[in-house]
Design a protein around this motif. Structure first.
Motif, PDB file in Angstrom:
ATOM      1  N   TRP A  57       0.810  -1.183  -0.187  1.00 26.04           N
ATOM      2  CA  TRP A  57      -0.110  -0.074  -0.040  1.00 26.04           C
ATOM      3  C   TRP A  57       0.906   1.286   0.008  1.00 26.04           C
ATOM      4  O   TRP A  57       0.611   2.314  -0.611  1.00 26.04           O
ATOM      5  CB  TRP A  57      -0.950  -0.081   1.220  1.00 26.04           C
ATOM      6  CG  TRP A  57      -0.336   0.225   2.686  1.00 26.04           C
ATOM      7  CD1 TRP A  57      -0.051  -0.628   3.332  1.00 26.04           C
ATOM      8  CD2 TRP A  57      -0.062   1.586   3.172  1.00 26.04           C
ATOM      9  NE1 TRP A  57       0.600  -0.139   4.600  1.00 26.04           N
ATOM     10  CE2 TRP A  57       0.277   1.277   4.576  1.00 26.04           C
ATOM     11  CE3 TRP A  57      -0.480   3.028   2.752  1.00 26.04           C
ATOM     12  CZ2 TRP A  57       0.699   2.164   5.216  1.00 26.04           C
ATOM     13  CZ3 TRP A  57      -0.013   3.965   3.665  1.00 26.04           C
ATOM     14  CH2 TRP A  57       0.540   3.622   5.026  1.00 26.04           C
ATOM     15  N   GLU A  58       2.080   1.145   0.529  1.00 27.24           N
ATOM     16  CA  GLU A  58       2.959   2.338   0.634  1.00 27.24           C
ATOM     17  C   GLU A  58       3.591   2.524  -0.663  1.00 27.24           C
ATOM     18  O   GLU A  58       3.709   3.920  -1.154  1.00 27.24           O
ATOM     19  CB  GLU A  58       4.082   2.057   1.589  1.00 27.24           C
ATOM     20  CG  GLU A  58       3.692   2.163   3.208  1.00 27.24           C
ATOM     21  CD  GLU A  58       4.661   1.965   4.008  1.00 27.24           C
ATOM     22  OE1 GLU A  58       4.803   2.627   5.229  1.00 27.24           O
ATOM     23  OE2 GLU A  58       5.454   0.982   3.878  1.00 27.24           O
ATOM     24  N   TRP A  84       0.757   4.184  -2.465  1.00 21.98           N
ATOM     25  CA  TRP A  84       0.716   5.737  -1.728  1.00 21.98           C
ATOM     26  C   TRP A  84       1.666   6.722  -2.229  1.00 21.98           C
ATOM     27  O   TRP A  84       1.399   7.778  -2.608  1.00 21.98           O
ATOM     28  CB  TRP A  84       0.845   5.364  -0.258  1.00 21.98           C
ATOM     29  CG  TRP A  84       0.735   6.480   0.491  1.00 21.98           C
ATOM     30  CD1 TRP A  84      -0.333   6.935   1.310  1.00 21.98           C
ATOM     31  CD2 TRP A  84       1.811   7.650   0.908  1.00 21.98           C
ATOM     32  NE1 TRP A  84      -0.051   8.308   1.824  1.00 21.98           N
ATOM     33  CE2 TRP A  84       1.133   8.647   1.629  1.00 21.98           C
ATOM     34  CE3 TRP A  84       3.072   7.699   0.505  1.00 21.98           C
ATOM     35  CZ2 TRP A  84       1.973   9.780   2.124  1.00 21.98           C
ATOM     36  CZ3 TRP A  84       3.645   8.659   0.889  1.00 21.98           C
ATOM     37  CH2 TRP A  84       3.426   9.545   1.738  1.00 21.98           C
ATOM     38  N   LEU A  85       2.811   6.199  -2.532  1.00 24.89           N
ATOM     39  CA  LEU A  85       3.902   7.109  -2.910  1.00 24.89           C
ATOM     40  C   LEU A  85       3.625   7.577  -4.350  1.00 24.89           C
ATOM     41  O   LEU A  85       3.965   9.047  -4.546  1.00 24.89           O
ATOM     42  CB  LEU A  85       5.295   6.287  -3.043  1.00 24.89           C
ATOM     43  CG  LEU A  85       6.049   5.934  -1.941  1.00 24.89           C
ATOM     44  CD1 LEU A  85       7.218   5.228  -2.229  1.00 24.89           C
ATOM     45  CD2 LEU A  85       6.691   7.380  -1.371  1.00 24.89           C
ATOM     46  N   GLY A  86       3.035   6.911  -5.191  1.00 26.39           N
ATOM     47  CA  GLY A  86       2.557   7.500  -6.471  1.00 26.39           C
ATOM     48  C   GLY A  86       1.558   8.329  -6.308  1.00 26.39           C
ATOM     49  O   GLY A  86       1.714   9.640  -6.721  1.00 26.39           O
ATOM     50  N   ASN A 131       0.740  10.108  -3.684  1.00 28.59           N
ATOM     51  CA  ASN A 131       1.362  11.426  -3.084  1.00 28.59           C
ATOM     52  C   ASN A 131       2.359  12.171  -3.821  1.00 28.59           C
ATOM     53  O   ASN A 131       2.462  13.520  -3.869  1.00 28.59           O
ATOM     54  CB  ASN A 131       2.253  11.010  -1.839  1.00 28.59           C
ATOM     55  CG  ASN A 131       2.754  11.908  -1.072  1.00 28.59           C
ATOM     56  OD1 ASN A 131       2.064  12.806  -0.503  1.00 28.59           O
ATOM     57  ND2 ASN A 131       4.203  12.003  -0.937  1.00 28.59           N
ATOM     58  N   SER A 132       3.027  11.710  -4.939  1.00 26.89           N
ATOM     59  CA  SER A 132       3.775  12.245  -5.894  1.00 26.89           C
ATOM     60  C   SER A 132       2.948  13.415  -6.674  1.00 26.89           C
ATOM     61  O   SER A 132       3.525  14.506  -6.927  1.00 26.89           O
ATOM     62  CB  SER A 132       4.477  11.399  -6.858  1.00 26.89           C
ATOM     63  OG  SER A 132       4.476  11.948  -7.923  1.00 26.89           O
ATOM     64  N   SER A 155       4.072  16.331  -0.657  1.00 23.61           N
ATOM     65  CA  SER A 155       4.998  15.275  -0.335  1.00 23.61           C
ATOM     66  C   SER A 155       5.850  16.048   0.469  1.00 23.61           C
ATOM     67  O   SER A 155       6.746  15.223   1.106  1.00 23.61           O
ATOM     68  CB  SER A 155       5.603  14.576  -1.615  1.00 23.61           C
ATOM     69  OG  SER A 155       6.209  15.647  -2.332  1.00 23.61           O
ATOM     70  N   TRP A 156       5.991  17.233   0.471  1.00 24.28           N
ATOM     71  CA  TRP A 156       7.157  18.053   1.368  1.00 24.28           C
ATOM     72  C   TRP A 156       6.572  18.318   2.654  1.00 24.28           C
ATOM     73  O   TRP A 156       7.584  18.698   3.444  1.00 24.28           O
ATOM     74  CB  TRP A 156       7.653  19.367   0.529  1.00 24.28           C
ATOM     75  CG  TRP A 156       8.470  18.926  -0.389  1.00 24.28           C
ATOM     76  CD1 TRP A 156       8.376  19.021  -1.820  1.00 24.28           C
ATOM     77  CD2 TRP A 156       9.909  18.953  -0.146  1.00 24.28           C
ATOM     78  NE1 TRP A 156       9.479  18.653  -2.322  1.00 24.28           N
ATOM     79  CE2 TRP A 156      10.487  18.531  -1.490  1.00 24.28           C
ATOM     80  CE3 TRP A 156      10.690  18.867   0.919  1.00 24.28           C
ATOM     81  CZ2 TRP A 156      11.757  18.545  -1.493  1.00 24.28           C
ATOM     82  CZ3 TRP A 156      12.006  18.743   0.833  1.00 24.28           C
ATOM     83  CH2 TRP A 156      12.794  18.583  -0.504  1.00 24.28           C
ATOM     84  N   HIS A 157       5.460  18.066   2.826  1.00 19.12           N
ATOM     85  CA  HIS A 157       4.677  18.417   3.976  1.00 19.12           C
ATOM     86  C   HIS A 157       5.334  17.522   5.134  1.00 19.12           C
ATOM     87  O   HIS A 157       5.217  16.478   4.951  1.00 19.12           O
ATOM     88  CB  HIS A 157       3.344  18.530   3.758  1.00 19.12           C
ATOM     89  CG  HIS A 157       2.512  19.305   5.193  1.00 19.12           C
ATOM     90  ND1 HIS A 157       2.881  19.286   6.406  1.00 19.12           N
ATOM     91  CD2 HIS A 157       1.717  20.491   4.749  1.00 19.12           C
ATOM     92  CE1 HIS A 157       2.074  20.435   6.858  1.00 19.12           C
ATOM     93  NE2 HIS A 157       1.302  21.086   5.987  1.00 19.12           N
ATOM     94  N   PRO A 158       6.085  18.121   6.074  1.00 13.31           N
ATOM     95  CA  PRO A 158       6.316  16.947   7.191  1.00 13.31           C
ATOM     96  C   PRO A 158       5.357  16.668   7.900  1.00 13.31           C
ATOM     97  O   PRO A 158       5.619  15.357   8.417  1.00 13.31           O
ATOM     98  CB  PRO A 158       7.548  18.142   8.059  1.00 13.31           C
ATOM     99  CG  PRO A 158       7.362  19.450   7.619  1.00 13.31           C
ATOM    100  CD  PRO A 158       6.488  19.188   6.285  1.00 13.31           C
ATOM    101  N   PHE A 159       4.335  17.369   8.326  1.00  7.79           N
ATOM    102  CA  PHE A 159       3.390  16.642   9.089  1.00  7.79           C
ATOM    103  C   PHE A 159       1.835  16.718   8.399  1.00  7.79           C
ATOM    104  O   PHE A 159       1.797  18.092   8.031  1.00  7.79           O
ATOM    105  CB  PHE A 159       3.293  17.535  10.394  1.00  7.79           C
ATOM    106  CG  PHE A 159       4.660  17.616  11.114  1.00  7.79           C
ATOM    107  CD1 PHE A 159       5.282  16.490  11.590  1.00  7.79           C
ATOM    108  CD2 PHE A 159       5.386  18.834  11.172  1.00  7.79           C
ATOM    109  CE1 PHE A 159       6.550  16.532  12.118  1.00  7.79           C
ATOM    110  CE2 PHE A 159       6.613  18.976  11.623  1.00  7.79           C
ATOM    111  CZ  PHE A 159       7.142  17.929  12.088  1.00  7.79           C
ATOM    112  N   VAL A 160       1.008  15.767   8.409  1.00  9.25           N
ATOM    113  CA  VAL A 160       0.071  15.859   7.576  1.00  9.25           C
ATOM    114  C   VAL A 160      -1.165  15.560   8.385  1.00  9.25           C
ATOM    115  O   VAL A 160      -0.987  14.552   9.295  1.00  9.25           O
ATOM    116  CB  VAL A 160      -0.069  14.988   6.212  1.00  9.25           C
ATOM    117  CG1 VAL A 160      -1.200  15.013   5.644  1.00  9.25           C
ATOM    118  CG2 VAL A 160       1.090  15.658   5.437  1.00  9.25           C
TER     119      VAL A 160
END
Lengths: 238, 328
Positions: free
Chosen positions: A86-87, A90-92, A94-95, A100-105
């Motif tokens: 799933w990660e 997820w990476l795709g 998110n890209s 994707s730069w947000h340190p905290f979501v």
């Protein structure tokens, strides 16, 4: 396209219409994968132009090509072994999401994206193994994950490099139905050796040999083309 | 899944108990042990920063002493020359560390593996030479000592000359860094770092410009390393060019290696082991590092991914054998 003195692609002129499934076939070393690599930006062409969506994308870096909407899979499963299924998907997603730069979501965003991940895994039939490490999947499932990762990028053009290579005959039907499902919303350009798959899903077939296009038409016409039969299909019945 | 949740909860319970124990120790234990703990927590910050760089973003830098030294001098020089307060000079130290990280990282993150190691090590040794030679500014290997004026943190007036106050200050920074990194590695940014570690080429094909992500990790690690350097010299009230010494580049590597790369608990275990060894074994044998070398070999023989890696392997196997929902 030249590698040193070796010409891998020689004056290839190919047009992929929006919405079609376009297959590239040809003997080993014909330049099929090189053509995909060139379109995806992994190698830079020595001459010539690549136009995507009325825009010149020649020589763009791979990640830029993805942002334009060209996503690809790899011939040898090229997953991230220590990352869960799933990660990977997820990476795709998110890209494309630009955060994707947000340190905290926040949780709300995480929920929305998690729903998308689940949907995508369901489409390709990986929802059972979402919590597995990508490296622990079977070869066939890794190839499916490859497709899911490419789809997660939400591009309009999907480049599939031998999606069914090394897949057991029993799984071929699954792949064909996945490719058909994918092609409902996306344009597909794929390199494929399995003629059943090529004839089963393609709208158009281009045959490459020694870096040149030797045929470009509908599947049934290509099969009956004399030159194609000689260089590629040999004398076997298809 | 329930078992995984159970272990996660177990982990937070253990962490809270450790934190409470550390606070209790600060309130009632004698000062010589507190100074060992101060050193340990400072090292922990350093080790966590290095783990972020090596364990998560896969950059084997061997030049972290550069940022440790920059943090140390970034802290001390403003205090000596411009009479800055604690917070002001800490700010300078962090900015200097981040700026140094940006400059070095600009080149270093383009290099892979051996080239990355060599480049960072060379830059750091050049800096050691400079620091040793510019004695008027750095004090060379003789060093500089300085006074830290009492300062306010919140409403409380602190002076680092009280060892308990010094301890709680460093502990607060340690906890803050640990929580920050815990959050960071599970954020989108952290996930992209792990993905780059696993397969950089694939991350490029997923539309990420990996250069900026790697640079971000490098700068973040440099900044935290500078924080460790600053806290280190504040606790000693003394700084010398030795802060740029090569040992400061090797130590974080050792800590992270024995503790477990790519976990946040691992580096802490590594630091605790190493520091206890340093303090107690060196008492009866000054060549204690030989023994420590043997210990490293023994640990890595049976736990190639460090102590935490070993523990997690056992745990995963147990979960799988226990027949959890997703067992295969």
């Amino acid at each position: 396209m030249q590698f040193g003195a070796f010409t891998a692609l020689d004056g290839v002129d190919i047009e992929v219409e929006p919405g079609e499934v376009h297959s590239l076939i040809g003997p080993n070393g014909a330049g099929k994968t090189t053509l995909l690599n060139t379109i995806a930006g992994d190698v830079k062409p020595t001459r010539g132009r690549i136009v995507f969506d009325n825009e010149d994308v020649t020589g763009l870096l791979p990640h830029m090509c993805v942002q334009k909407g060209i996503s690809r899979t790899f011939q040898i499963p090229n997953v991230m072994p220590g990352i869960k299924v799933w990660e990977s998907v997820w990476l795709g997603i998110n890209s494309k999401a630009k955060i994707s730069w947000h340190p905290f979501v926040g949780a709300k965003y995480a929920d929305a994206i998690a729903r998308k991940v689940r949907e995508l895994c369901q489409i390709v039939g990986l929802e059972e193994s979402m919590d597995e490490l990508a490296g622990n999947l079977s070869h066939g499932d890794q190839k499916i994950l490859e497709i899911a990762m490419a789809m997660s990028l939400d591009g309009s053009l999907l480049l599939l490099d031998e999606p069914t290579q090394g897949v057991s005959p029993g799984e071929i039907d699954t792949f064909m139905s996945i490719i058909k499902k994918v092609s409902e919303t996306k344009t597909v350009l794929m390199v494929e050796h399995n003629m059943d798959v090529v004839l089963g899903v393609s709208d158009r077939v281009t045959v490459l040999d020694h870096g040149r296009v030797i045929a470009n038409s509908t599947p049934s016409e290509v099969v009956n083309d004399e030159q194609v039969r000689q260089v590629y299909l040999g004398t076997t019945d298809v | 899944m329930n078992k995984i949740m159970y272990f996660l909860r177990m982990r937070s319970v253990v962490l809270i108990i450790v934190l409470l124990a550390l606070i209790a120790v600060g309130l009632c234990v004698k000062s010589s042990f507190l100074s060992i703990l101060i050193t340990m927590i400072t090292y922990c910050i350093y080790a966590l920063a290095y783990d972020l760089l090596l364990g998560y973003a896969n950059q084997p830098s061997l030049g972290q002493s550069l940022f440790f030294g920059l943090g140390a001098y970034g802290m001390v020089l403003p205090i000596i020359y411009w009479h800055f307060g604690f917070w002001g000079s800490l700010g300078v130290a962090l900015v200097v560390g981040a700026a140094g990280g940006l400059l070095v990282g600009f080149v270093a993150v383009r290099l892979t593996e051996a080239y990355h190691v060599i480049f960072t090590a060379v830059i750091a040794s050049v800096m050691l030479l400079l620091a040793n030679n510019y004695t008027p500014i750095t004090g060379g290997s003789g060093g500089l000592s300085f006074q830290v004026a009492p300062f306010f943190s919140g409403w409380i007036k602190l002076t680092v000359y009280s060892i308990a106050a010094n301890y709680f200050l460093v502990l607060a920074f340690g906890v803050a860094v640990f929580l920050l990194l815990t959050r960071l590695v599970s954020s989108p940014l952290g996930k992209v770092w792990v993905a780059i570690r696993e397969n950089e080429q694939r991350v490029v094909s997923l539309g990420y410009n990996v250069y900026w992500y790697k640079l971000a990790a490098f700068v973040a690690a440099s900044m935290l390393t500078a924080l460790a350097g600053a806290l280190y010299v504040i606790s000693l009230r003394y700084v010398s060019a030795d802060c740029f010494d090569f040992q400061w580049s090797v130590l974080p590597f050792v800590w992270v290696l024995i503790g477990g790369i790519g976990t946040l608990i691992g580096p802490i275990i590594g630091v605790v082991l190493f520091t206890l060894f340093q303090f107690y074994v060196s008492d009866w044998w000054s060549h204690y590092l030989i023994l420590f070398g043997v210990l490293i070999l023994v640990i890595l023989r049976w736990a190639p991914q460090g102590i935490m890696g070993y523990y997690e392997n056992i745990r995963t196997n147990k979960i799988l054998k226990g027949g959890g929902e997703h067992a295969s």
